[in-house]
Design a protein around this motif. Structure first.
Motif, PDB file in Angstrom:
ATOM      1  N   TYR A 141       0.895  -1.313  -0.095  1.00  0.00           N
ATOM      2  CA  TYR A 141      -0.015   0.022   0.161  1.00  0.00           C
ATOM      3  C   TYR A 141       0.850   1.355   0.059  1.00  0.00           C
ATOM      4  O   TYR A 141       1.972   1.297   0.750  1.00  0.00           O
ATOM      5  N   GLY A 142       0.628   2.311  -0.892  1.00  0.00           N
ATOM      6  CA  GLY A 142       1.588   3.196  -0.788  1.00  0.00           C
ATOM      7  C   GLY A 142       0.671   4.703  -0.751  1.00  0.00           C
ATOM      8  O   GLY A 142      -0.639   4.771  -1.360  1.00  0.00           O
ATOM      9  N   ILE A 143       0.926   5.589  -0.066  1.00  0.00           N
ATOM     10  CA  ILE A 143       0.366   6.799   0.302  1.00  0.00           C
ATOM     11  C   ILE A 143       1.384   7.790  -0.067  1.00  0.00           C
ATOM     12  O   ILE A 143       2.517   8.007   0.481  1.00  0.00           O
ATOM     13  N   VAL A 144       1.089   8.415  -1.235  1.00  0.00           N
ATOM     14  CA  VAL A 144       2.023   9.639  -1.546  1.00  0.00           C
ATOM     15  C   VAL A 144       1.651  10.767  -0.751  1.00  0.00           C
ATOM     16  O   VAL A 144       0.553  11.464  -1.037  1.00  0.00           O
ATOM     17  N   GLY A 145       2.382  11.424  -0.072  1.00  0.00           N
ATOM     18  CA  GLY A 145       2.284  12.607   0.946  1.00  0.00           C
ATOM     19  C   GLY A 145       3.219  12.955   1.674  1.00  0.00           C
ATOM     20  O   GLY A 145       4.287  12.164   1.673  1.00  0.00           O
ATOM     21  N   ASN A 146       3.180  14.008   2.643  1.00  0.00           N
ATOM     22  CA  ASN A 146       4.112  14.490   3.475  1.00  0.00           C
ATOM     23  C   ASN A 146       3.671  13.609   4.495  1.00  0.00           C
ATOM     24  O   ASN A 146       2.709  13.757   5.375  1.00  0.00           O
ATOM     25  N   ALA A 147       4.981  12.966   5.247  1.00  0.00           N
ATOM     26  CA  ALA A 147       4.842  11.949   6.361  1.00  0.00           C
ATOM     27  C   ALA A 147       4.211  12.823   7.500  1.00  0.00           C
ATOM     28  O   ALA A 147       3.607  12.277   8.395  1.00  0.00           O
ATOM     29  N   MET A 148       4.650  14.034   7.564  1.00  0.00           N
ATOM     30  CA  MET A 148       4.337  14.674   8.697  1.00  0.00           C
ATOM     31  C   MET A 148       2.730  15.117   9.186  1.00  0.00           C
ATOM     32  O   MET A 148       2.404  15.361  10.257  1.00  0.00           O
ATOM     33  N   THR A 149       2.260  14.912   7.893  1.00  0.00           N
ATOM     34  CA  THR A 149       0.639  15.120   8.223  1.00  0.00           C
ATOM     35  C   THR A 149       0.065  13.944   7.976  1.00  0.00           C
ATOM     36  O   THR A 149      -1.178  13.524   8.548  1.00  0.00           O
TER      37      THR A 149
END
Ligand code: FAD
Lengths: 368, 282
Positions: free
Chosen positions: A336-344
């Motif tokens: 599973y991949g989430i493309v995004g800023n880990a901090m949010t």
């Protein structure tokens, strides 16, 4: 020997690569069962699963080797070994075998090999297994392959084809011991899956002892200082791991990793640069030069997915990757991949898991 | 006291690249370094020399260029350096390597008796941790691997007490000198090279031993011939066929993405959810 008729794998130097007649008698796959202070190291059962497959391919038997002091529960361990796939166990008891020491264990294992002649012998790549394997292989003058990640039987030679990473994990190589027996290999904990236990299986026990007096042994075990349980990080055997990489940017941001780990009851892992920067302890490093892990769930945040990291965690049942770069290599092997800023993403995910688990354990059905 | 430290020159693995198409190692321009694990062994040996006096000899088997690594060790304070180098050693696996190094150590011992042999925990290019135990076995020395601390050394009684890393704890062992120690990493901090040592390193003749100088008795036991293991194949890791299920953040809120993930994850892995619930019940 007629060289022209012998099929040879890659190799130079005109060395003998054919198994001499007297070594063809060597049969069976052995697992050295590592135990200490009443516990078998789980790597031994993982190896038992691998040994079973190798032996089935060869049409041979699997044997466990148990060595220990007079008061140790070796028969209980043997029963467990049968459950995990052993057909028989060699149980060697002697006072000098209480607590691991190189000299008596090398003697004991070498004698056992010379008497019962196995074709393959597997040991865990632990501080005990590596210490013992190196000494035994040198005594027996045979080949030993360290830290294997895959074990197969080569169909042509019927030799053990042991695959291991090389050059810092960038490449893999397959190594065989063709003209010597036993063929020895070590495997790191968690590299092989844990086999299913069949408590109805049973097997034969072959007892023996070691004719070696304490007075003949130079090295004395004075003490064993167990690691304080408070700072024991059992990453290799954690079921859930939340790992952070350099993409977490600052040590303070690692708190987000810890928060998610707390909600999931997970261990915290990291990449090498994170460890080198001192954000977390060295024991938390996952990968080629760190731990091999095999959790049910591995959440990787801000980790690029370099091969040296990947080899340590790709055995996880489910890999979730959070990375701001859609082309990060980790997405090539994550589930599973989430493309995004880990901090949010991390705080949102933490909150969602918390709410979901709270609602479910309250017996309710969670609204999507 | 006379200590021999075995070191290996290795390519700086941090800089190794693999050719993406041919899967061959691109060695060009990769600098060679002393195997980092060996430096913990060297430092420990130098500390013992500081305390007890005596000499530290560094020993390396490798190509002629490995001389640089030996000089480096002299710059930290080693007294003597021997490079065992001969085409006949090429292609050695760990068994053949330990035979050659053990012969050389025996030879060194003929000049001045050896009290301790040190090696690193393992190398960064081979990663086997097998050569130290191999040398000890061949020389009939007591073997102490993964040593984290030397607690006590009594050179009159020829006794040593050490701590060794084991699974789940530390073993405290006492044994007789001479013995072989493989030193655990991060157990000490390497000193800076001192001016006199650096000058010495520039001038000191690095002794080169061929197979005869190293006292090799059986040439069937060195190099490729003496190596039971055969490398049959080198290949790159296989890419996974199945791609990740991607959840994009742009199109939905973070909360939706998170819930979506949790739902997919637990549908596919119901056991995982069960386990988490049982944990929070407890
Ligand atoms: C011999 C050798 C052994 C090694 N052994 C190991 C080992 O055991 N374990 C190991 O881990 N490494 C090891 N390495 C190092 C390895 O090659 C990589 O350098 C390392 O794994 C990269 O770590 P990283 O993913 O944390 O950092 P990077 O590669 O720097 O990746 C950071 C990632 O974070 C992403 N990112 C940036 N900002 C954000 C954001 N705001 N939100 C989300 N994502 C973001 C980036 O897109 C990038 O993909 C070894 C290397 C060598 C040469």
């Amino acid at each position: 020997m007629n060289q022209a008729t012998v099929k040879r794998p890659a190799g130079r130097g005109g060395r003998n690569l054919e198994l001499p007649e007297h070594l063809k008698r060597y049969k069976g796959v052995w697992v050295f069962i590592e135990h200490d202070r009443g516990h078998v190291h789980q790597v031994s059962w993982e190896l038992m699963g691998a040994a079973r497959q190798l032996a089935d391919t060869l049409g041979a038997e699997v044997a466990g080797v148990l060595m220990g002091g007079p008061d140790e529960p070796l028969e209980t361990f043997a029963q467990e070994a049968f459950g995990y796939g052993a057909d028989l166990c060699y149980v060697t008891r002697a006072p000098v075998l209480a607590g691991y020491r190189n000299e008596p264990f090398t003697r004991g294992l070498t004698e056992l090999v010379n008497t019962y002649q196995p074709e393959i012998m597997l040991l865990g790549a632990t501080t005990m297994g590596r210490d013992l394997a190196g000494s035994v292989a040198t005594t027996l003058q045979t080949g030993l392959t360290a830290d294997c990640t895959e074990l197969n039987i080569d169909p042509t030679s019927r030799a053990l084809a042991a695959t291991r990473p090389t050059f810092g994990g960038s490449l893999l190589c397959t190594i065989m011991t063709l003209a010597y027996r036993p063929q020895m290999a070590t495997v790191r904990p968690r590299v092989m899956p844990m086999p299913k236990k069949d408590a109805t299986r049973s097997g034969r026990i072959i007892e023996g002892t070691l004719d070696l007096a304490e007075s003949e042994i130079v090295t004395k075990l004075l003490d064993f200082i167990p690691d304080a349980s408070s700072n024991k990080i059992n990453l290799a055997y954690a079921d859930i791991i939340v790992s952070g990489g350099k993409g977490m940017k600052k040590p303070e941001n690692f708190e987000l990793i810890w928060n998610l780990a707390r909600v999931l009851g997970a261990e915290v892992g990291a990449t090498r640069p994170v460890v080198q920067a001192g954000w977390v302890e060295a024991e938390r490093q996952v990968g080629q030069t760190g731990k091999t892990v095999r959790p049910k769930l591995y959440i990787a945040a801000g980790i690029s997915g370099a091969i040296q990291h990947r080899v340590g965690m790709e055995g996880a049942d489910a890999i979730v990757a959070i990375n701001s770069d859609p082309n990060a290599p980790i997405f090539d092997f994550a589930h599973y991949g989430i493309v995004g800023n880990a901090m949010t993403v991390l705080p949102a995910l933490t909150e969602a898991f918390r709410a979901h688990l709270a609602a479910r354990s309250a017996g309710g059905v969670v609204a999507a | 006291m006379h200590i021999v430290v075995c070191i290996k020159q290795v390519p700086d693995s941090a800089q190794i690249r693999v050719h993406p198409v041919t899967n061959t190692i691109m060695r060009q321009g990769v600098p060679a370094i002393v195997n980092p694990y060996d430096l913990f062994a060297l430092e420990e040996a130098l500390r013992l020399k500081d305390r007890f006096g005596g000499r530290v000899t560094v020993l390396c088997m490798g190509p002629p260029q490995a001389e640089d690594s030996l000089r480096k060790c002299v710059s930290f304070g080693a007294d003597d350096a021997i490079l065992v180098t001969d085409r006949a050693f090429a292609g050695a696996d760990t068994l053949a390597t330990s035979y050659a190094l053990a012969s050389a150590i025996r030879q060194i011992g003929r000049e001045q008796a050896v009290d301790l042999v040190f090696t690193g925990k393992q190398t960064v290019d081979g990663d086997t941790a097998q050569v130290g135990p191999g040398i000890a076995k061949r020389l009939g020395l007591q073997l102490l691997t993964y040593v984290s601390r030397i607690v006590e050394l009594d050179m009159d009684a020829k006794k040593i007490v050490i701590e060794r890393r084991a699974e789940g704890g530390v073993q405290v062992l006492r044994t007789a000198v001479p013995c072989l120690i493989t030193m655990l990493e991060n157990t000490n901090e390497l000193r800076f090279a001192s001016m006199p040592s650096m000058i010495n390193a520039a001038r000191v003749p690095i002794r080169r031993w061929n197979k005869d100088d190293a006292g090799i008795e059986d040439i069937e036991k060195i190099g490729l011939k003496g190596s039971p293991t055969v490398v049959s194949k080198v290949f790159g890791p296989t890419p996974r066929t199945e791609k990740a299920e991607m959840l994009a953040v742009e199109e939905s809120s973070l909360r939706d993405v998170s819930l979506n993930l949790i739902q997919r994850l637990f549908t596919r892995h119901p056991g995982l959810e069960q386990q988490l619930l049982e944990r929070s019940d407890a």
